[in-house]
Design an enzyme around this catalytic site. Sequence first.
Site, PDB file in Angstrom:
ATOM      1  N   GLN A   9       9.343  35.628 -11.836  1.00 31.56           N
ATOM      2  CA  GLN A   9      10.256  34.610 -11.303  1.00 31.56           C
ATOM      3  C   GLN A   9       9.651  33.851 -10.112  1.00 31.56           C
ATOM      4  O   GLN A   9       9.860  32.648  -9.969  1.00 31.56           O
ATOM      5  CB  GLN A   9      11.566  35.280 -10.893  1.00 31.56           C
ATOM      6  N   ARG A  67      -2.420  32.683 -18.429  1.00 31.94           N
ATOM      7  CA  ARG A  67      -2.968  33.774 -17.626  1.00 31.94           C
ATOM      8  C   ARG A  67      -2.040  34.991 -17.682  1.00 31.94           C
ATOM      9  O   ARG A  67      -0.846  34.892 -17.354  1.00 31.94           O
ATOM     10  CB  ARG A  67      -3.132  33.297 -16.179  1.00 31.94           C
ATOM     11  N   GLU A 116       0.833  -1.204   0.000  1.00 27.19           N
ATOM     12  CA  GLU A 116       0.000   0.000   0.000  1.00 27.19           C
ATOM     13  C   GLU A 116       0.872   1.259   0.000  1.00 27.19           C
ATOM     14  O   GLU A 116       0.641   2.189  -0.766  1.00 27.19           O
ATOM     15  CB  GLU A 116      -0.930  -0.037   1.218  1.00 27.19           C
TER      16      GLU A 116
END
Length: 385
Positions: free
Chosen positions: A278, A267, A241
Amino acid sequence: MNFDLPEETREMCDMVVRFASRDLQTSDTFDADDFRRRWQLAGKQGIVGASVPSAYGGSGLDAVATAAVMEALGYGCRDTGFAFSAAAHLFAAVMPIVEFGTEEQKHRLLPGLSSGEHIAAHCVTEPEAGSNALQLQTRATRSGEHYLLNGSKCFTTNAPVADVFVVQAATTPGGGFFGLTTFLVAAGTPGLTVGQRYDKLGLRGSPMADVYFDQCAVPVTDVLDGEGSGAGIFATSMRWERTCLFAAYLGAMKRVLDSTIDHVRQREQFGTPIGGFQSVSHRVVDMMARHESARLMLYKAAQGLADGRDDEIGPALAKIMVSEAAVQLGLDAVQLRGALGVLGGEAETLLRDAVPSRILSGTNEIQKNNAARALGLGSRAAARR
Ligand SMILES: Cc1cc2nc3c(=O)[nH]c(=O)nc-3n(C[C@H](O)[C@H](O)[C@H](O)COP(=O)(O)OP(=O)(O)OC[C@H]3O[C@@H](n4cnc5c(N)ncnc54)[C@H](O)[C@@H]3O)c2cc1C
């Protein structure tokens, strides 16, 4: 060292991504019939039985190829809860049958659990035994050719839809590691009842409930690997798991990382794409570095599993790194979308789905205890999970 997956595995993963993006999508609200329908489709694709040997109806993949399939599932299926349910079924409930079942148990149960016909759940956690999983209150008492199970389990993934329950119970109360035994219990067995489905912060597509046992009679033939071997079975299944289940998170993270890069390219603010700032581009690179380093650790742990290495530290570290990276990547993806990030959509969903990943499969604190113990550090009595 070759870090590339084999060509054949990559082709299989491409198919899983295409299938999952086309056939496994759903709304945010859980619907049991739709869940079962998608489960059957995933079964036909060999996903819910990926690591089950082909002799028992599975896809016969090793741990590395299985991790790759789970990663592809997480990438293609926007419902990470569904991917989580499939992984919990396979690694916590089905693999114990593969690795510890008798031939009769394997032939009886594995074909249906691999084909998508049946769903499995794993019951260990109890109201008073979470991280301290050896202190179970659920009792199994031998009575002739049966064991009588009495007690309550909580937070059981898949319980509302499960056909088979893999249940840990105390056969020698206070017996520590050798006090637990694993039982295979069919849904509908008198004395087994399932509680109401929980609403959760994340993984909403994965149904979860409590499970109650009241004089539930389980034949001795449905004990897995004999009385007293429950904790060993549990520890082995948790390695699967903590490695392969968390690969589904890697896929979800990559999908959100890709869409985040698209977003910051498109955008515009101050007359330029925000990806040109940056602080934005560095955040994207940090996201990528976190994802990539967690991925390397997970595949290293998967290779160890495939090689049959007895390693407690690798799966624990992989689990910690993937879950912490998923939470941070979710936060970063929301931040880079501005207000859109908190209005729903896959960044917000990843963040909600990531939070439980630090808790399930043994909390990250317990994973650090496990790794420290394997290094010979910490208290001998430290909780093990
Ligand atoms: C989405 C989801 C799915 C799950 N699915 C299943 C399932 O299918 N089957 C199942 O049996 N269970 C399942 N669980 C339960 C899960 O295994 C437990 O929630 C987990 O082991 C923690 O137990 P707890 O919630 O009781 O927390 P607690 O044990 O009460 O822990 C609370 C806090 O205390 C900390 N803590 C406890 N002990 C120590 C210690 N010794 N050292 C340091 N810190 C410690 C923990 O790290 C945690 O931060 C699931 C949980 C979630 C969230």
